[in-house]
Design a protein around this motif. Structure first.
Motif, PDB file in Angstrom:
ATOM      1  N   VAL A  46       0.853  -1.183   0.000  1.00  0.00           N
ATOM      2  CA  VAL A  46       0.000   0.000   0.000  1.00  0.00           C
ATOM      3  C   VAL A  46       0.893   1.239   0.000  1.00  0.00           C
ATOM      4  N   LEU A  47       0.775   2.060  -1.032  1.00  0.00           N
ATOM      5  CA  LEU A  47       1.561   3.284  -1.149  1.00  0.00           C
ATOM      6  C   LEU A  47       0.594   4.427  -1.474  1.00  0.00           C
ATOM      7  N   THR A  48       0.103   5.089  -0.424  1.00  0.00           N
ATOM      8  CA  THR A  48      -0.895   6.144  -0.582  1.00  0.00           C
ATOM      9  C   THR A  48      -0.579   7.307   0.352  1.00  0.00           C
ATOM     10  N   THR A  49      -1.156   8.463   0.055  1.00  0.00           N
ATOM     11  CA  THR A  49      -1.025   9.602   0.960  1.00  0.00           C
ATOM     12  C   THR A  49      -2.252   9.731   1.855  1.00  0.00           C
ATOM     13  N   LYS A  50      -3.344   9.107   1.455  1.00  0.00           N
ATOM     14  CA  LYS A  50      -4.580   9.148   2.237  1.00  0.00           C
ATOM     15  C   LYS A  50      -4.651   7.913   3.127  1.00  0.00           C
ATOM     16  N   PRO A  51      -5.308   8.023   4.285  1.00  0.00           N
ATOM     17  CA  PRO A  51      -5.478   6.836   5.125  1.00  0.00           C
ATOM     18  C   PRO A  51      -6.147   5.716   4.325  1.00  0.00           C
ATOM     19  N   THR A  52      -5.541   4.532   4.364  1.00  0.00           N
ATOM     20  CA  THR A  52      -6.021   3.411   3.561  1.00  0.00           C
ATOM     21  C   THR A  52      -6.089   2.162   4.429  1.00  0.00           C
ATOM     22  N   ILE A  53      -7.195   1.444   4.331  1.00  0.00           N
ATOM     23  CA  ILE A  53      -7.390   0.206   5.089  1.00  0.00           C
ATOM     24  C   ILE A  53      -7.603  -0.934   4.110  1.00  0.00           C
ATOM     25  N   VAL A  54      -6.848  -2.014   4.288  1.00  0.00           N
ATOM     26  CA  VAL A  54      -6.999  -3.216   3.472  1.00  0.00           C
ATOM     27  C   VAL A  54      -7.305  -4.357   4.439  1.00  0.00           C
ATOM     28  N   ILE A  55      -8.451  -5.007   4.250  1.00  0.00           N
ATOM     29  CA  ILE A  55      -8.867  -6.076   5.152  1.00  0.00           C
ATOM     30  C   ILE A  55      -9.160  -7.344   4.361  1.00  0.00           C
ATOM     31  N   GLY A  56      -8.494  -8.422   4.729  1.00  0.00           N
ATOM     32  CA  GLY A  56      -8.805  -9.745   4.207  1.00  0.00           C
ATOM     33  C   GLY A  56      -8.508  -9.953   2.733  1.00  0.00           C
ATOM     34  N   ILE A  57      -7.612  -9.174   2.161  1.00  0.00           N
ATOM     35  CA  ILE A  57      -7.270  -9.347   0.750  1.00  0.00           C
ATOM     36  C   ILE A  57      -5.778  -9.650   0.668  1.00  0.00           C
ATOM     37  N   ASN A  58      -5.436 -10.743   0.039  1.00  0.00           N
ATOM     38  CA  ASN A  58      -4.043 -11.157  -0.087  1.00  0.00           C
ATOM     39  C   ASN A  58      -3.491 -10.829  -1.468  1.00  0.00           C
ATOM     40  N   ASP A  59      -2.173 -10.639  -1.519  1.00  0.00           N
ATOM     41  CA  ASP A  59      -1.467 -10.414  -2.787  1.00  0.00           C
ATOM     42  C   ASP A  59      -2.070  -9.258  -3.570  1.00  0.00           C
ATOM     43  N   ILE A  60      -2.121  -8.094  -2.946  1.00  0.00           N
ATOM     44  CA  ILE A  60      -2.748  -6.920  -3.560  1.00  0.00           C
ATOM     45  C   ILE A  60      -1.769  -5.739  -3.555  1.00  0.00           C
ATOM     46  N   ILE A  61      -1.927  -4.891  -4.546  1.00  0.00           N
ATOM     47  CA  ILE A  61      -1.155  -3.659  -4.650  1.00  0.00           C
ATOM     48  C   ILE A  61      -2.140  -2.501  -4.708  1.00  0.00           C
ATOM     49  N   VAL A  62      -1.938  -1.506  -3.840  1.00  0.00           N
ATOM     50  CA  VAL A  62      -2.765  -0.302  -3.828  1.00  0.00           C
ATOM     51  C   VAL A  62      -1.800   0.880  -3.891  1.00  0.00           C
ATOM     52  N   VAL A  63      -1.878   1.660  -4.971  1.00  0.00           N
ATOM     53  CA  VAL A  63      -0.970   2.794  -5.152  1.00  0.00           C
ATOM     54  C   VAL A  63      -1.774   4.013  -5.589  1.00  0.00           C
ATOM     55  N   GLU A  64      -1.555   5.114  -4.893  1.00  0.00           N
ATOM     56  CA  GLU A  64      -2.208   6.378  -5.233  1.00  0.00           C
ATOM     57  C   GLU A  64      -1.193   7.281  -5.923  1.00  0.00           C
ATOM     58  N   SER A  65      -1.632   7.948  -6.979  1.00  0.00           N
ATOM     59  CA  SER A  65      -0.814   8.975  -7.617  1.00  0.00           C
ATOM     60  C   SER A  65      -1.692  10.197  -7.829  1.00  0.00           C
ATOM     61  N   GLU A  66      -1.126  11.257  -8.344  1.00  0.00           N
ATOM     62  CA  GLU A  66      -1.935  12.455  -8.600  1.00  0.00           C
ATOM     63  C   GLU A  66      -2.967  12.209  -9.699  1.00  0.00           C
ATOM     64  N   ASN A  67      -2.748  11.165 -10.502  1.00  0.00           N
ATOM     65  CA  ASN A  67      -3.661  10.864 -11.610  1.00  0.00           C
ATOM     66  C   ASN A  67      -4.745   9.860 -11.262  1.00  0.00           C
ATOM     67  N   GLY A  68      -4.623   9.174 -10.132  1.00  0.00           N
ATOM     68  CA  GLY A  68      -5.631   8.191  -9.787  1.00  0.00           C
ATOM     69  C   GLY A  68      -5.129   7.170  -8.789  1.00  0.00           C
TER      70      GLY A  68
END
Length: 90
Positions: A46-68
């Motif tokens: 998880v690479l974000t500037t906003k508070p982010t919660i990931v529950i019960g999901i394996n092998d996931i990528i969450v990335v925030e950029s200025e574009n989305g």
């Protein structure tokens, strides 16, 4: 570089990684954002500037950029280019 005719090298000692995707960043020690929480999730990047919660999901990528925001299974990360082509058409 393949077609360059004047290339010089200097011998040195350092760690090199050809960072090709987000999995590579994690392998280099880039850690999850400090404002993220993962619960019951394994291998969540998880690479974000906003508070982010990931529950019960394996092998996931969450990335925030200025574009989305990108959310994908780690094994599907190579499809980013394909998705970006579609996004440009929208």
């Amino acid at each position: 570089m393949e077609k360059a005719d004047r290339i010089y090298t200097i011998k040195s000692e350092f760690i090199w990684s050809d960072v090709g995707n987000f999995k590579s960043l994690k392998e280099l020690g880039v850690s999850n954002s400090k404002n993220s929480v993962t619960i019951d999730s394994q291998n969540a990047f998880v690479l974000t500037t906003k508070p982010t919660i990931v529950i019960g999901i394996n092998d996931i990528i969450v990335v925030e950029s200025e574009n989305g925001i990108l959310v994908c299974k780690a094994e599907e990360v190579e499809k980013i280019r394909e998705a970006m082509k579609i996004m440009r058409q929208i």
